[in-house]
Write a protein that holds these residues in place. Sequence first.
Motif, mmCIF file in Angstrom:
data_model
loop_
_atom_site.group_PDB
_atom_site.id
_atom_site.type_symbol
_atom_site.label_atom_id
_atom_site.label_comp_id
_atom_site.label_asym_id
_atom_site.label_seq_id
_atom_site.Cartn_x
_atom_site.Cartn_y
_atom_site.Cartn_z
ATOM 1 N N THR A 43 -8.932 2.752 16.593
ATOM 2 C CA THR A 43 -10.314 3.163 16.845
ATOM 3 C C THR A 43 -11.231 2.702 15.727
ATOM 4 N N GLY A 44 -10.635 2.211 14.636
ATOM 5 C CA GLY A 44 -11.438 1.721 13.524
ATOM 6 C C GLY A 44 -10.687 1.768 12.209
ATOM 7 N N ILE A 45 -11.364 1.231 11.194
ATOM 8 C CA ILE A 45 -10.793 1.125 9.856
ATOM 9 C C ILE A 45 -11.415 2.168 8.933
ATOM 10 N N TRP A 46 -10.562 2.858 8.194
ATOM 11 C CA TRP A 46 -10.962 3.796 7.155
ATOM 12 C C TRP A 46 -10.364 3.293 5.850
ATOM 13 N N ALA A 47 -10.818 3.816 4.730
ATOM 14 C CA ALA A 47 -10.342 3.280 3.453
ATOM 15 C C ALA A 47 -10.237 4.358 2.385
ATOM 16 N N VAL A 48 -9.276 4.128 1.490
ATOM 17 C CA VAL A 48 -9.154 4.901 0.254
ATOM 18 C C VAL A 48 -9.011 3.905 -0.884
ATOM 19 N N SER A 49 -9.385 4.338 -2.070
ATOM 20 C CA SER A 49 -9.256 3.456 -3.235
ATOM 21 C C SER A 49 -7.922 3.698 -3.942
ATOM 22 N N VAL A 50 -7.529 2.731 -4.723
ATOM 23 C CA VAL A 50 -6.327 2.874 -5.536
ATOM 24 C C VAL A 50 -6.483 4.075 -6.471
ATOM 25 N N ASP A 51 -7.661 4.261 -7.032
ATOM 26 C CA ASP A 51 -7.914 5.407 -7.908
ATOM 27 C C ASP A 51 -7.686 6.729 -7.169
ATOM 28 N N GLU A 52 -8.122 6.796 -5.929
ATOM 29 C CA GLU A 52 -7.922 8.017 -5.136
ATOM 30 C C GLU A 52 -6.435 8.258 -4.863
ATOM 31 N N LEU A 53 -5.692 7.180 -4.631
ATOM 32 C CA LEU A 53 -4.239 7.324 -4.469
ATOM 33 C C LEU A 53 -3.628 7.897 -5.739
ATOM 34 N N GLN A 54 -4.015 7.308 -6.858
ATOM 35 C CA GLN A 54 -3.449 7.739 -8.129
ATOM 36 C C GLN A 54 -3.774 9.195 -8.423
ATOM 37 N N SER A 55 -4.972 9.642 -8.033
ATOM 38 C CA SER A 55 -5.328 11.047 -8.258
ATOM 39 C C SER A 55 -4.495 11.986 -7.386
ATOM 40 N N ALA A 56 -3.925 11.459 -6.304
ATOM 41 C CA ALA A 56 -3.031 12.231 -5.436
ATOM 42 C C ALA A 56 -1.561 12.007 -5.808
ATOM 43 N N GLN A 57 -1.323 11.401 -6.977
ATOM 44 C CA GLN A 57 0.030 11.119 -7.471
ATOM 45 C C GLN A 57 0.790 10.145 -6.567
ATOM 46 N N LEU A 58 0.057 9.168 -6.014
ATOM 47 C CA LEU A 58 0.635 8.126 -5.170
ATOM 48 C C LEU A 58 0.309 6.772 -5.784
ATOM 49 N N ARG A 59 0.902 5.724 -5.247
ATOM 50 C CA ARG A 59 0.569 4.381 -5.703
ATOM 51 C C ARG A 59 0.500 3.453 -4.496
ATOM 52 N N ALA A 60 -0.140 2.305 -4.722
ATOM 53 C CA ALA A 60 -0.221 1.255 -3.714
ATOM 54 C C ALA A 60 0.734 0.139 -4.112
ATOM 55 N N VAL A 61 1.485 -0.352 -3.132
ATOM 56 C CA VAL A 61 2.447 -1.425 -3.382
ATOM 57 C C VAL A 61 2.178 -2.569 -2.412
ATOM 58 N N ASP A 62 1.922 -3.750 -2.965
ATOM 59 C CA ASP A 62 1.721 -4.952 -2.165
ATOM 60 C C ASP A 62 3.096 -5.529 -1.845
ATOM 61 N N ASP A 63 3.407 -5.588 -0.554
ATOM 62 C CA ASP A 63 4.677 -6.168 -0.120
ATOM 63 C C ASP A 63 4.442 -7.354 0.813
ATOM 64 N N SER A 64 3.272 -7.966 0.702
ATOM 65 C CA SER A 64 2.889 -9.047 1.616
ATOM 66 C C SER A 64 3.797 -10.268 1.510
ATOM 67 N N LYS A 65 4.406 -10.473 0.359
ATOM 68 C CA LYS A 65 5.304 -11.626 0.175
ATOM 69 C C LYS A 65 6.707 -11.363 0.733
ATOM 70 N N ALA A 66 7.006 -10.093 1.053
ATOM 71 C CA ALA A 66 8.337 -9.727 1.540
ATOM 72 C C ALA A 66 8.568 -10.138 2.998
ATOM 73 N N GLY A 67 7.479 -10.411 3.738
ATOM 74 C CA GLY A 67 7.613 -10.880 5.113
ATOM 75 C C GLY A 67 7.879 -9.805 6.150
ATOM 76 N N PHE A 68 7.654 -8.531 5.811
ATOM 77 C CA PHE A 68 7.876 -7.448 6.762
ATOM 78 C C PHE A 68 6.750 -7.316 7.776
ATOM 79 N N SER A 69 5.578 -7.808 7.438
ATOM 80 C CA SER A 69 4.410 -7.636 8.301
ATOM 81 C C SER A 69 3.671 -8.958 8.463
ATOM 82 N N PRO A 70 3.178 -9.217 9.683
ATOM 83 C CA PRO A 70 2.379 -10.427 9.895
ATOM 84 C C PRO A 70 0.924 -10.277 9.437
#
Length: 138
Positions: A74-101
């Motif tokens: 239905t659309g795109i929403w967004a969070v920032s890396v800083d917001e993830l970190q404040s929730a004790q989470l992290r962002a991981v780029d796995d684009s080179k792993a080939g799991f997703s097109p």
Amino acid sequence: MTWDDLQEDEIEVDEPSELLWRNCAESWVDDGVPSKQLFLPTKKDNKQLSTARSSVVNADQHFTEFCATGSQSTGIWAVSVDELQSAQLRAVDDSKAGFSPLTGHCFVDFRQCSSGGVIQRAARALKDHALARGQQHP
């Protein structure tokens, strides 16, 4: 928080202002507003919630690519890396792993969350940040 080591072809995204795009399924919308399900990993996610990096792909292109896979959004929403970190989470780029097109694929890493309650609270916090920012596309 101590994180498990990254897998081969994974890199941590650490630019605090970078946004992560998240598609919203129609079933996650209640009275026109996404629920916390938008940022709540399911069993199939294996605590790795799919997103895409704003530094690699814009919201319009990500939406188009996502829908071209046959998935509904239905659309795109967004969070920032800083917001993830404040929730004790992290962002991981796995684009080179080939799991997703999808261009710029990465995931919100919930693997270190100790309980379902911790995951629920983090998902709610991310949803609140995304709603405050507003829908990014269309």
